[in-house]
Design a protein around this motif. Structure first.
Motif, mmCIF file in Angstrom:
data_model
loop_
_atom_site.group_PDB
_atom_site.id
_atom_site.type_symbol
_atom_site.label_atom_id
_atom_site.label_comp_id
_atom_site.label_asym_id
_atom_site.label_seq_id
_atom_site.Cartn_x
_atom_site.Cartn_y
_atom_site.Cartn_z
ATOM 1 N N SER A 277 0.648 -1.381 -0.219
ATOM 2 C CA SER A 277 0.075 -0.190 0.330
ATOM 3 C C SER A 277 0.848 1.358 -0.141
ATOM 4 C CB SER A 277 -0.305 0.381 1.318
ATOM 5 O OG SER A 277 -1.994 0.906 1.410
ATOM 6 N N SER A 278 1.763 1.202 0.870
ATOM 7 C CA SER A 278 2.740 2.346 0.946
ATOM 8 C C SER A 278 3.514 2.361 -0.574
ATOM 9 C CB SER A 278 3.834 2.427 1.567
ATOM 10 O OG SER A 278 4.802 2.720 1.872
ATOM 11 N N LEU A 279 3.830 1.413 -0.891
ATOM 12 C CA LEU A 279 4.503 1.306 -2.188
ATOM 13 C C LEU A 279 3.745 2.387 -3.665
ATOM 14 C CD1 LEU A 279 7.076 0.867 -4.388
ATOM 15 C CD2 LEU A 279 6.367 -1.427 -4.539
ATOM 16 N N ALA A 280 2.150 1.703 -4.172
ATOM 17 C CA ALA A 280 1.431 2.222 -4.319
ATOM 18 C C ALA A 280 1.087 3.634 -3.813
ATOM 19 C CB ALA A 280 0.052 1.583 -4.142
ATOM 20 N N SER A 281 1.263 4.061 -2.293
ATOM 21 C CA SER A 281 0.538 5.652 -2.888
ATOM 22 C C SER A 281 1.579 6.387 -3.133
ATOM 23 C CB SER A 281 0.138 5.561 -1.389
ATOM 24 O OG SER A 281 -1.003 4.304 -1.211
ATOM 25 N N ASN A 282 2.771 5.947 -2.893
ATOM 26 C CA ASN A 282 4.070 6.964 -3.069
ATOM 27 C C ASN A 282 4.382 6.783 -4.806
ATOM 28 O OD1 ASN A 282 4.698 7.176 -0.451
ATOM 29 N ND2 ASN A 282 7.041 5.727 -0.966
ATOM 30 N N LEU A 283 3.949 5.508 -5.220
ATOM 31 C CA LEU A 283 3.585 6.051 -6.592
ATOM 32 C C LEU A 283 2.662 6.878 -7.540
ATOM 33 C CD1 LEU A 283 4.660 1.825 -7.600
ATOM 34 C CD2 LEU A 283 6.376 4.058 -7.747
ATOM 35 N N LEU A 284 1.259 6.766 -6.759
ATOM 36 C CA LEU A 284 0.431 7.359 -7.208
ATOM 37 C C LEU A 284 0.426 9.295 -6.867
ATOM 38 C CD1 LEU A 284 -2.634 5.215 -6.197
ATOM 39 C CD2 LEU A 284 -1.672 5.777 -8.791
ATOM 40 N N GLU A 285 1.316 9.149 -5.915
ATOM 41 C CA GLU A 285 2.242 10.806 -5.529
ATOM 42 C C GLU A 285 2.907 11.036 -6.587
ATOM 43 O OE1 GLU A 285 1.553 14.199 -3.682
ATOM 44 O OE2 GLU A 285 0.242 12.313 -3.564
ATOM 45 N N LEU A 286 4.232 10.449 -6.727
ATOM 46 C CA LEU A 286 4.740 10.986 -7.986
ATOM 47 C C LEU A 286 4.347 11.229 -9.191
ATOM 48 C CD1 LEU A 286 7.974 8.449 -6.615
ATOM 49 C CD2 LEU A 286 7.960 11.221 -7.225
ATOM 50 N N ALA A 287 3.372 10.365 -9.662
ATOM 51 C CA ALA A 287 3.179 10.220 -10.678
ATOM 52 C C ALA A 287 2.094 11.391 -10.683
ATOM 53 C CB ALA A 287 1.591 9.595 -11.012
#
Length: 449
Positions: A277-287
């Protein structure tokens, strides 16, 4: 529109030809008018000159009979009483000037389908004023104009045809470098190291276009390679927690009869899910930051409040390590900064989480928020082991981690500092990292609105 469906070469040819046609037509009409005016003026001059001998005769031989006009000379001479002394004008012209009086008058008339120019002169003697008229045939004038019209029409048509062909060839030659660029662009690959478009040494507009396109291609290629690398790194990062989660779930199937073991497996699975979940959230935030960098705004008071809340959250996380976290904030009153409170919280949480991971038991972290050069400067410093100096240049790359401290074994995804940099750059600021021996310091600069 049909015009827009034409090729650039055709549009250039048609456009330049139409412009040339307008200019050529104007030039032809002007030349035609000038020649007609010159011929008409010549007829007037010749007609007036035909009267000169008669006026001289009247001056020298006043009261005597006027000599007969020469062959082909068309004149009418009236004495002061109005009687016609000499008249060789055609009947239609006689009727035209019968009641006309005045010196220097010019009349255009037609007799038997032939145009004539009539010019008048007056001469005063002791007996009174004589009225003289002379006529000049415009047949030669008409023939000359007809011949000129034929020459202008045929010559203009030939000139326009030559101009159209020349325009087509010139447009083709001018666009040939563009066609080469188009063919070459179709052959290019998407690798950063692939060949670029050829740039002519002439330095003209086409060469400038090729240089601009080459720079654009390099940016696109770098972006594509970066995205490919990110996808590859994300897949690699996701594979480990997914494999662990699958293994934990499989083990849980075997522990249905053992509540304690089943609970431990679910706890481990929850940790894997949290990492995913943390990895997905960070990727979405970067995008989101890359495609929509607008971050809102925040006041100095709200910024200080969010810093205090982030410190409270960090202290809860640091309880197992018995860590000390201190902070200070000194921002000018009434200032605003280009990021919202939630984004500032994510930035602080990432920096503090990294610092907590790096410090040893009983370690300390110091956070300061100060103003400098029309910007807010956020500094997060810990007393951990720091990172290898070789890691510093790539510390803000996605999925980058040092080999020893702050490793993936701690659960970090390698996106925290990348996210911090994306936020800082999105505000128009910057971020820097350095070893302090001991510890590490990360400094974020956020400009004032």
């Amino acid at each position: 529109m049909r015009w827009q469906r034409l090729s650039v070469r055709a549009r250039l040819t048609i456009g330049s030809s139409l412009l040339a046609l307008v200019l050529l037509t104007g030039a032809v009409l002007l030349a035609r008018a000038q020649v007609s005016s010159l011929l008409a003026s010549t007829d007037v001059t010749l007609a007036s000159s035909d009267l000169t001998p008669f006026i001289s005769d009247l001056k020298v031989n006043a009261g005597e009979h006027i000599d007969q006009p020469g062959a082909g000379v068309l004149v009418e001479i009236r004495d002061p009483s109005g009687a016609v002394e000499q008249n060789t004008l055609p009947d239609e012209l006689r009727d035209r000037v019968e009641h006309e009086r005045g010196d220097g008058r010019v009349i255009r008339a037609t007799a038997d389908g032939i145009p004539f120019t009539l010019a008048s002169r007056t001469f005063t003697t002791s007996d009174g004023t004589w009225q003289l008229w002379a006529a000049r045939s415009g047949a030669a004038h008409q023939l000359a104009e007809e011949g000129l019209d034929r020459v202008l029409i045929i010559g203009g048509a030939i000139l326009m045809a030559a101009f159209v062909v020349a325009s087509w060839l010139l447009a083709r030659a001018a666009l040939r470098p563009v066609e080469r660029l188009r063919r070459r662009a179709g052959e290019l690959g998407d690798s950063v190291d692939a060949d670029l478009l050829p740039v002519d040494a002439s330095g003209d507009e086409i060469a400038e276009l090729a240089s601009t396109l080459n720079a654009f291609l390099q940016r696109i290629r770098m972006s594509v390679d970066r995205e490919k690398q990110m996808v590859s790194d994300a897949a690699h990062e996701l594979r480990t927690p997914l494999a662990a989660l699958r293994t934990q779930l499989e083990l849980a199937h075997d522990d249905f009869d053992d509540p304690d073991a089943l609970r431990l497996e679910f706890v481990a699975a929850e940790a894997s899910v949290a990492r995913l979940s943390s990895l997905a959230s960070n990727l979405l935030e970067l995008a989101r930051l890359e495609h929509a960098p607008e971050l809102g705004s925040i006041t100095d008071e709200a910024m200080t409040e969010e810093l205090g809340e982030a410190i409270d959250r960090a202290r809860l996380l640091a309880v197992p390590k018995d860590a000390r976290i201190g902070f200070s904030s000194e921002l000018p009153a009434g200032t605003r900064y280009p990021l919202d409170r939630a984004t500032l919280g994510r930035l602080l949480d990432n920096l503090l989480s990294n610092a907590i991971t790096a410090i040893a038991h009983g370690g300390s972290i110091q956070v300061s928020l100060t103003a400098r050069d029309h910007a807010a400067v956020l500094s997060v410093r810990d007393d951990g082991h720091g990172v290898p100096d070789s890691f510093l240049p790539r510390a803000f790359d996605r999925f980058s981690r040092p080999d020893d401290a702050r490793s993936s074994r701690s659960g970090g995804s390698g996106l925290g500092l990348a996210l911090v940099k994306a936020i800082a750059v999105g505000t128009g600021g910057d971020v820097a990292i350095r070893n302090r021996h001991p510890g590490l310091e990360v400094t974020v600069t956020i400009p004032v609105l």
